[in-house]
Design a protein around this motif. Sequence first.
Motif, PDB file in Angstrom:
ATOM      1  N   LEU A 172       4.464  11.361   3.601  1.00  0.00           N
ATOM      2  CA  LEU A 172       4.697  10.654   2.342  1.00  0.00           C
ATOM      3  C   LEU A 172       6.125  10.869   1.841  1.00  0.00           C
ATOM      4  CD1 LEU A 172       1.303  11.217   0.513  1.00  0.00           C
ATOM      5  CD2 LEU A 172       2.163   9.120   1.560  1.00  0.00           C
ATOM      6  N   LEU A 173       6.690  12.040   2.089  1.00  0.00           N
ATOM      7  CA  LEU A 173       8.096  12.265   1.714  1.00  0.00           C
ATOM      8  C   LEU A 173       9.028  11.397   2.548  1.00  0.00           C
ATOM      9  CD1 LEU A 173       8.230  16.095   1.107  1.00  0.00           C
ATOM     10  CD2 LEU A 173       8.542  14.273  -0.569  1.00  0.00           C
ATOM     11  N   LEU A 174       8.718  11.259   3.825  1.00  0.00           N
ATOM     12  CA  LEU A 174       9.512  10.372   4.681  1.00  0.00           C
ATOM     13  C   LEU A 174       9.394   8.928   4.199  1.00  0.00           C
ATOM     14  CD1 LEU A 174      11.260  10.023   7.237  1.00  0.00           C
ATOM     15  CD2 LEU A 174       9.139   9.707   8.492  1.00  0.00           C
ATOM     16  N   LEU A 175       8.185   8.511   3.863  1.00  0.00           N
ATOM     17  CA  LEU A 175       7.975   7.172   3.308  1.00  0.00           C
ATOM     18  C   LEU A 175       8.740   7.008   1.998  1.00  0.00           C
ATOM     19  CD1 LEU A 175       6.319   4.505   3.664  1.00  0.00           C
ATOM     20  CD2 LEU A 175       4.594   5.565   2.194  1.00  0.00           C
ATOM     21  N   ASN A 176       8.755   8.056   1.192  1.00  0.00           N
ATOM     22  CA  ASN A 176       9.474   8.046  -0.066  1.00  0.00           C
ATOM     23  C   ASN A 176      10.975   7.873   0.165  1.00  0.00           C
ATOM     24  OD1 ASN A 176       9.774   8.234  -2.819  1.00  0.00           O
ATOM     25  ND2 ASN A 176       8.807  10.229  -2.987  1.00  0.00           N
ATOM     26  N   VAL A 177      11.512   8.566   1.160  1.00  0.00           N
ATOM     27  CA  VAL A 177      12.941   8.453   1.487  1.00  0.00           C
ATOM     28  C   VAL A 177      13.269   7.036   1.954  1.00  0.00           C
ATOM     29  CG1 VAL A 177      14.714   9.218   3.121  1.00  0.00           C
ATOM     30  CG2 VAL A 177      13.294  10.897   1.951  1.00  0.00           C
ATOM     31  N   VAL A 178      12.400   6.468   2.791  1.00  0.00           N
ATOM     32  CA  VAL A 178      12.630   5.111   3.292  1.00  0.00           C
ATOM     33  C   VAL A 178      12.610   4.106   2.139  1.00  0.00           C
ATOM     34  CG1 VAL A 178      11.613   3.265   4.703  1.00  0.00           C
ATOM     35  CG2 VAL A 178      11.781   5.584   5.618  1.00  0.00           C
TER      36      VAL A 178
ATOM     37  N   PRO B  15       0.811  -1.228   0.000  1.00  0.00           N
ATOM     38  CA  PRO B  15       0.000   0.000   0.000  1.00  0.00           C
ATOM     39  C   PRO B  15       0.841   1.273   0.000  1.00  0.00           C
ATOM     40  CG  PRO B  15      -0.614  -1.429   1.836  1.00  0.00           C
ATOM     41  CD  PRO B  15       0.514  -2.087   1.123  1.00  0.00           C
ATOM     42  N   GLY B  16       2.058   1.184   0.491  1.00  0.00           N
ATOM     43  CA  GLY B  16       2.940   2.352   0.473  1.00  0.00           C
ATOM     44  C   GLY B  16       3.233   2.810  -0.948  1.00  0.00           C
TER      45      GLY B  16
ATOM     46  N   LEU C 172       2.643   6.467  -2.654  1.00  0.00           N
ATOM     47  CA  LEU C 172       3.710   7.188  -3.356  1.00  0.00           C
ATOM     48  C   LEU C 172       3.314   7.501  -4.795  1.00  0.00           C
ATOM     49  CD1 LEU C 172       6.944   5.481  -2.024  1.00  0.00           C
ATOM     50  CD2 LEU C 172       5.863   7.602  -1.299  1.00  0.00           C
ATOM     51  N   PHE C 173       2.566   6.601  -5.410  1.00  0.00           N
ATOM     52  CA  PHE C 173       2.088   6.858  -6.769  1.00  0.00           C
ATOM     53  C   PHE C 173       1.122   8.034  -6.782  1.00  0.00           C
ATOM     54  CE2 PHE C 173      -1.126   6.129 -10.083  1.00  0.00           C
ATOM     55  CZ  PHE C 173      -0.317   6.281 -11.194  1.00  0.00           C
ATOM     56  N   ILE C 174       0.214   8.075  -5.805  1.00  0.00           N
ATOM     57  CA  ILE C 174      -0.739   9.186  -5.718  1.00  0.00           C
ATOM     58  C   ILE C 174       0.010  10.501  -5.491  1.00  0.00           C
ATOM     59  CG2 ILE C 174      -2.602  10.163  -4.311  1.00  0.00           C
ATOM     60  CD1 ILE C 174      -3.589   7.244  -3.930  1.00  0.00           C
ATOM     61  N   LEU C 175       1.022  10.485  -4.632  1.00  0.00           N
ATOM     62  CA  LEU C 175       1.834  11.686  -4.399  1.00  0.00           C
ATOM     63  C   LEU C 175       2.540  12.112  -5.682  1.00  0.00           C
ATOM     64  CD1 LEU C 175       3.111  13.775  -2.419  1.00  0.00           C
ATOM     65  CD2 LEU C 175       4.952  12.116  -2.093  1.00  0.00           C
ATOM     66  N   LEU C 176       3.097  11.168  -6.415  1.00  0.00           N
ATOM     67  CA  LEU C 176       3.797  11.482  -7.653  1.00  0.00           C
ATOM     68  C   LEU C 176       2.851  12.094  -8.688  1.00  0.00           C
ATOM     69  CD1 LEU C 176       6.577  11.227  -9.045  1.00  0.00           C
ATOM     70  CD2 LEU C 176       5.839   9.017  -9.887  1.00  0.00           C
ATOM     71  N   VAL C 177       1.638  11.558  -8.809  1.00  0.00           N
ATOM     72  CA  VAL C 177       0.648  12.104  -9.746  1.00  0.00           C
ATOM     73  C   VAL C 177       0.237  13.514  -9.312  1.00  0.00           C
ATOM     74  CG1 VAL C 177      -1.720  11.836 -10.598  1.00  0.00           C
ATOM     75  CG2 VAL C 177      -0.175   9.880 -10.552  1.00  0.00           C
TER      76      VAL C 177
ATOM     77  N   ILE D  18      11.569   5.675  -9.453  1.00  0.00           N
ATOM     78  CA  ILE D  18      10.266   6.253  -9.105  1.00  0.00           C
ATOM     79  C   ILE D  18      10.374   7.084  -7.838  1.00  0.00           C
ATOM     80  CG2 ILE D  18       7.931   5.676  -8.308  1.00  0.00           C
ATOM     81  CD1 ILE D  18       8.048   3.256 -10.219  1.00  0.00           C
ATOM     82  N   THR D  19      10.991   6.544  -6.796  1.00  0.00           N
ATOM     83  CA  THR D  19      11.083   7.279  -5.539  1.00  0.00           C
ATOM     84  C   THR D  19      12.013   8.480  -5.671  1.00  0.00           C
ATOM     85  OG1 THR D  19      12.773   5.722  -4.788  1.00  0.00           O
ATOM     86  CG2 THR D  19      10.510   5.317  -4.077  1.00  0.00           C
ATOM     87  N   GLY D  20      13.106   8.313  -6.376  1.00  0.00           N
ATOM     88  CA  GLY D  20      14.014   9.446  -6.576  1.00  0.00           C
ATOM     89  C   GLY D  20      13.350  10.565  -7.356  1.00  0.00           C
ATOM     90  N   PHE D  21      12.564  10.212  -8.353  1.00  0.00           N
ATOM     91  CA  PHE D  21      11.855  11.215  -9.137  1.00  0.00           C
ATOM     92  C   PHE D  21      10.809  11.924  -8.294  1.00  0.00           C
ATOM     93  CE2 PHE D  21       8.821  12.447 -12.580  1.00  0.00           C
ATOM     94  CZ  PHE D  21       9.655  13.347 -13.210  1.00  0.00           C
ATOM     95  N   GLY D  22      10.138  11.192  -7.394  1.00  0.00           N
ATOM     96  CA  GLY D  22       9.155  11.816  -6.506  1.00  0.00           C
ATOM     97  C   GLY D  22       9.804  12.823  -5.569  1.00  0.00           C
ATOM     98  N   LEU D  23      10.956  12.476  -5.023  1.00  0.00           N
ATOM     99  CA  LEU D  23      11.677  13.415  -4.154  1.00  0.00           C
ATOM    100  C   LEU D  23      12.145  14.637  -4.933  1.00  0.00           C
ATOM    101  CD1 LEU D  23      13.768  10.813  -2.139  1.00  0.00           C
ATOM    102  CD2 LEU D  23      11.855  12.176  -1.289  1.00  0.00           C
ATOM    103  N   PHE D  24      12.661  14.410  -6.132  1.00  0.00           N
ATOM    104  CA  PHE D  24      13.126  15.512  -6.970  1.00  0.00           C
ATOM    105  C   PHE D  24      11.969  16.440  -7.344  1.00  0.00           C
ATOM    106  CE2 PHE D  24      14.039  17.153 -11.273  1.00  0.00           C
ATOM    107  CZ  PHE D  24      15.124  17.954 -10.954  1.00  0.00           C
ATOM    108  N   LEU D  25      10.812  15.877  -7.684  1.00  0.00           N
ATOM    109  CA  LEU D  25       9.657  16.700  -8.045  1.00  0.00           C
ATOM    110  C   LEU D  25       9.192  17.576  -6.897  1.00  0.00           C
ATOM    111  CD1 LEU D  25       7.138  14.734 -10.294  1.00  0.00           C
ATOM    112  CD2 LEU D  25       8.410  16.791 -10.806  1.00  0.00           C
ATOM    113  N   PHE D  26       9.290  17.088  -5.671  1.00  0.00           N
ATOM    114  CA  PHE D  26       8.884  17.901  -4.532  1.00  0.00           C
ATOM    115  C   PHE D  26       9.764  19.140  -4.420  1.00  0.00           C
ATOM    116  CE2 PHE D  26       9.124  19.136  -0.051  1.00  0.00           C
ATOM    117  CZ  PHE D  26       7.788  19.420   0.177  1.00  0.00           C
TER     118      PHE D  26
END
Length: 159
Positions: A84-90, A31-32, A36-41, A125-133
Amino acid sequence: DFCHPTAERNRRTPLPLLEQKEKRRKEAMDPGWLLLFILLVAEGASLSILVFPMPSNTIRGMVINFFSKTWARSNVLRYLTFFLLLLNVVYFASSMSSIWGVEAFDLQTCEAKLDYFRHERNSYITGFGLFLFVVLQRIVQIQTQLHDARDDVKASKKK
């Protein structure tokens, strides 16, 4: 050697029903990753709105005020985003630790190659999410500065 999933499946005997259910349970998505997908979208949609050309400075101001005020007023949104960013980092650290020091060419089995490439995909995917933030935060600052500068130019022209 080529790894073909249908050839591998044809060589196996069918699994008993209980083992099939157990295998599907193990292969179910975490589910994590959905969060993360919802956050990225959401990050991608927000960034797209901010990068679109604005027809006037008034509309730019409305868009910037919407994002700035929504972020400033909603504690739930900020806490959820930081969670969600913390989850993304983990997840990023977990993916990177799985592929760190492993050469894709050294992997022998099809399952090992699939796991390696799955972890590699997850790290992207996770690196791109962090970069987008980070990019989203900076774009809001730049758009705010642009809006203020255009307001100053309009004010100086009226004088």
